[in-house]
Design a protein around this motif. Structure first.
Motif, short mmCIF file in Angstrom:
data_model
loop_
_atom_site.label_atom_id
_atom_site.label_comp_id
_atom_site.label_asym_id
_atom_site.label_seq_id
_atom_site.Cartn_x
_atom_site.Cartn_y
_atom_site.Cartn_z
N ALA A 1 0.96 -1.20 0.07
CA ALA A 1 0.08 -0.07 0.17
C ALA A 1 1.01 1.37 -0.09
CB ALA A 1 -0.97 -0.16 1.29
N ARG B 1 -0.72 -8.16 -4.68
CA ARG B 1 -0.85 -6.44 -4.41
C ARG B 1 0.45 -5.84 -4.29
NH1 ARG B 1 -3.49 -7.23 1.90
NH2 ARG B 1 -5.02 -8.76 1.27
N GLU C 1 1.20 -2.56 -6.91
CA GLU C 1 1.80 -1.42 -6.22
C GLU C 1 2.85 -0.96 -7.08
OE1 GLU C 1 0.20 1.09 -3.58
OE2 GLU C 1 -0.89 0.19 -4.97
#
Length: 273
Positions: free
Chosen positions: A105, A130, A134
């Motif tokens: 994140a 994930r 990113e």
């Protein structure tokens, strides 16, 4: 807060604590330092490039990139490592920015960087897709993505396989770090969002250890994942002795009577479409 969010925050806290164990800065300086310049060169970093080093640790990529004249940000989950890297860079008169960041994140805008790099760093993010998403998101169209990861078949991959029976099973959905050292896996993670995808298997020559026991003791003292494995069996002397013997044997096998080991890694470069 959802159960998934609670789990993710728990993993983040666990990983931050893991890499604060021991003295990873010593591992970075004494063992893996040559990898940073390799990745910077392979990624074609030059003056004025806006570069993000993801899971930067103490700056093995960030500092060489800054020395090339790039405008560099080093992001890492562990503030202790960032502080060590920042102090080292400052002592050498090297200017760059250091910021705490979770690779899954990232706290930067989409399309913000000319190059997004990670050297044996992002591979340790728990959820590979994930993290890959990113990397791509914060890279500008036409920008470069460069990665170095230990291979499953190489020395560090074998070290992880050796310690696996001695650590608790990871939560569902958490993938083994060394998968990032598999070209097909990384290609699938990045998908059609990149072009000019290239891979190369290379080896880091490590002449730091006289024998397998010396390697084992260095990693027991300094490397977070190894320290954590031993802490998990601290009350089981037989298992400690078994792991001691297995890690020393692994080191001796890779030395094979020579003065250096060869630690295989995968070098990946690509461009965002």
């Amino acid at each position: 807060m959802t159960a998934a969010t609670e789990t993710d925050r728990g993993l983040e806290t666990k990983h931050r604590a893991l890499w604060a164990l021991g003295d990873y800065a010593t591992v970075a300086t004494d063992v893996v330092a040559p990898l940073g310049p390799v990745l910077v060169t392979a990624s074609g970093i030059g003056t004025g490039d806006r570069v993000l080093d993801v899971a930067a640790g103490t700056g093995n990529v960030a500092i060489p990139a800054a020395l090339r004249g790039a405008d560099v940000v080093a992001g890492d989950l562990c503030p202790d490592l960032l502080a060590r890297g920042e102090a080292s860079a400052r002592a050498r008169g090297i200017g760059l920015r250091w910021q705490q960041a979770n690779a899954e994140a990232l706290p930067w805008d989409s399309d913000e960087f000319d190059a997004v790099l990670s050297c044996v760093g992002v591979m340790f993010a728990p959820h590979h897709q994930r993290a890959a998403d990113e990397l791509v998101r914060v890279c500008r169209p036409g920008g470069r993505i460069g990665l170095i990861s230990w291979t499953p078949e190489g020395f560090i991959g074998e070290m992880f396989a050796t310690t696996k029976p001695y650590v608790a099973a990871p939560p569902p959905g958490v993938q083994p770090p060394a998968l990032w050292g598999n070209a097909d896996h990384v290609r699938a993670l990045l998908g059609e969002r990149v072009t000019e995808f290239t891979t190369q298997r290379c080896a880091l020559r490590v002449d730091r250890f006289d024998d397998g026991a010396m390697f084992r003791d260095f990693f027991k003292a300094n490397y977070g994942p190894t320290i954590a494995a031993y802490r998990g069996i601290a009350d089981e002397p037989d298992r400690i002795a078994a792991l001691d013997a297995q890690l020393a044997a692994l080191g001796d096998r890779y030395l094979a009577g020579s003065s250096a080991m060869e630690w295989e890694y995968l070098l990946v470069t690509a461009r965002k479409r």
